[in-house]
Scaffold this motif. Structure first.
Motif, PDB file in Angstrom:
ATOM      1  N   PRO A 132      31.223  43.047  42.484  1.00  8.78           N
ATOM      2  CA  PRO A 132      31.996  41.870  42.883  1.00  8.78           C
ATOM      3  C   PRO A 132      33.101  41.608  41.860  1.00  8.78           C
ATOM      4  O   PRO A 132      32.889  41.754  40.654  1.00  8.78           O
ATOM      5  N   ILE A 133      34.274  41.281  42.351  1.00  5.90           N
ATOM      6  CA  ILE A 133      35.371  40.835  41.490  1.00  5.90           C
ATOM      7  C   ILE A 133      35.953  39.579  42.121  1.00  5.90           C
ATOM      8  O   ILE A 133      35.716  39.301  43.291  1.00  5.90           O
ATOM      9  N   GLY A 134      36.698  38.835  41.362  1.00  4.44           N
ATOM     10  CA  GLY A 134      37.201  37.580  41.916  1.00  4.44           C
ATOM     11  C   GLY A 134      38.533  37.135  41.352  1.00  4.44           C
ATOM     12  O   GLY A 134      38.896  35.972  41.474  1.00  4.44           O
ATOM     13  N   PHE A 135      39.264  38.048  40.716  1.00  8.03           N
ATOM     14  CA  PHE A 135      40.578  37.679  40.189  1.00  8.03           C
ATOM     15  C   PHE A 135      41.640  38.590  40.765  1.00  8.03           C
ATOM     16  O   PHE A 135      41.535  39.817  40.705  1.00  8.03           O
ATOM     17  N   VAL A 136      42.657  37.964  41.324  1.00  9.05           N
ATOM     18  CA  VAL A 136      43.852  38.673  41.784  1.00  9.05           C
ATOM     19  C   VAL A 136      45.033  37.734  41.571  1.00  9.05           C
ATOM     20  O   VAL A 136      44.896  36.510  41.670  1.00  9.05           O
ATOM     21  N   LEU A 142      50.053  43.245  43.649  1.00  6.85           N
ATOM     22  CA  LEU A 142      48.701  42.714  43.510  1.00  6.85           C
ATOM     23  C   LEU A 142      48.169  43.216  42.176  1.00  6.85           C
ATOM     24  O   LEU A 142      48.256  44.408  41.876  1.00  6.85           O
ATOM     25  N   VAL A 143      47.643  42.305  41.377  1.00  7.91           N
ATOM     26  CA  VAL A 143      47.172  42.662  40.052  1.00  7.91           C
ATOM     27  C   VAL A 143      45.762  42.123  39.852  1.00  7.91           C
ATOM     28  O   VAL A 143      45.453  41.003  40.249  1.00  7.91           O
ATOM     29  N   PHE A 144      44.928  42.945  39.226  1.00  4.35           N
ATOM     30  CA  PHE A 144      43.526  42.630  38.973  1.00  4.35           C
ATOM     31  C   PHE A 144      43.255  42.821  37.481  1.00  4.35           C
ATOM     32  O   PHE A 144      44.112  43.298  36.753  1.00  4.35           O
ATOM     33  N   PHE A 184      44.524  32.285  35.350  1.00  5.15           N
ATOM     34  CA  PHE A 184      43.060  32.106  35.333  1.00  5.15           C
ATOM     35  C   PHE A 184      42.654  31.732  33.908  1.00  5.15           C
ATOM     36  O   PHE A 184      42.287  32.588  33.107  1.00  5.15           O
ATOM     37  N   PRO A 185      42.747  30.433  33.571  1.00  8.05           N
ATOM     38  CA  PRO A 185      42.534  29.988  32.192  1.00  8.05           C
ATOM     39  C   PRO A 185      41.198  30.409  31.569  1.00  8.05           C
ATOM     40  O   PRO A 185      41.113  30.521  30.342  1.00  8.05           O
ATOM     41  N   LEU A 186      40.186  30.684  32.372  1.00  8.08           N
ATOM     42  CA  LEU A 186      38.907  31.142  31.821  1.00  8.08           C
ATOM     43  C   LEU A 186      39.090  32.422  30.993  1.00  8.08           C
ATOM     44  O   LEU A 186      38.376  32.646  30.018  1.00  8.08           O
ATOM     45  N   PHE A 187      40.065  33.249  31.362  1.00  7.49           N
ATOM     46  CA  PHE A 187      40.334  34.455  30.570  1.00  7.49           C
ATOM     47  C   PHE A 187      40.667  34.101  29.126  1.00  7.49           C
ATOM     48  O   PHE A 187      40.355  34.848  28.208  1.00  7.49           O
ATOM     49  N   GLY A 188      41.318  32.951  28.933  1.00 10.05           N
ATOM     50  CA  GLY A 188      41.685  32.518  27.584  1.00 10.05           C
ATOM     51  C   GLY A 188      40.483  32.225  26.710  1.00 10.05           C
ATOM     52  O   GLY A 188      40.589  32.222  25.482  1.00 10.05           O
ATOM     53  N   GLN A 189      39.323  31.988  27.326  1.00 11.05           N
ATOM     54  CA  GLN A 189      38.085  31.787  26.566  1.00 11.05           C
ATOM     55  C   GLN A 189      37.411  33.120  26.236  1.00 11.05           C
ATOM     56  O   GLN A 189      36.537  33.184  25.380  1.00 11.05           O
TER      57      GLN A 189
END
Length: 131
Positions: free
Chosen positions: A27-31, A38-40, A92-97
């Motif tokens: 499962p993935i959920g970022f695009v 399209l970038v993942f 996707f600000p969660l990436f910053g964590q």
């Protein structure tokens, strides 16, 4: 409808890779839309990333609330740089964590040679989807 809208509405979609002769689905959920692509993202420490580097052919599959199925087949091309990482963190600000810009584990990729399949659950071809 755009592919990115379909994927964002699905929230979770699945990426298939191969490891030798064994398929793997995750499962993935970022695009995001980045420079009209399209970038993942993935993490360089994951088996998925290593499998993609050995064999860049992948398929992404998603289903919507009406049981319509979207499949994207293509070849991964990594586009990781400070601009793509910054854009992903902003989207996707969660990436910053989890990552910082310049982190070599924070991989950004797009798909080349994309083929789109958009069908009903019974396999009837649907129109109305575009990159």
């Amino acid at each position: 409808m755009k592919v990115i809208e379909f994927l964002n509405n699905a929230k979770v979609y699945y990426l298939a890779t191969v490891d030798g002769d064994q398929p793997h689905v995750r499962p993935i959920g970022f695009v995001m839309d980045y420079k009209d692509q399209l970038v993942f993202s993935t993490d360089a420490r994951k088996k998925m990333c290593n499998q993609i580097k050995k064999n860049p052919k992948v398929e992404i599959s998603a289903i919507d609330e009406n049981m319509n199925i979207l499949r994207l087949t293509g070849k991964v091309r990594f586009i990781t740089d400070t601009d793509s990482q910054t854009s992903a963190i902003n989207a996707f600000p969660l990436f910053g964590q989890m990552y910082t810009v310049g982190d070599s584990n924070f991989e950004i990729y797009t798909l080349d040679e994309i083929e789109i399949s958009y069908t009903t659950m019974t396999g009837k071809k649907l129109d109305g989807i575009e990159l």
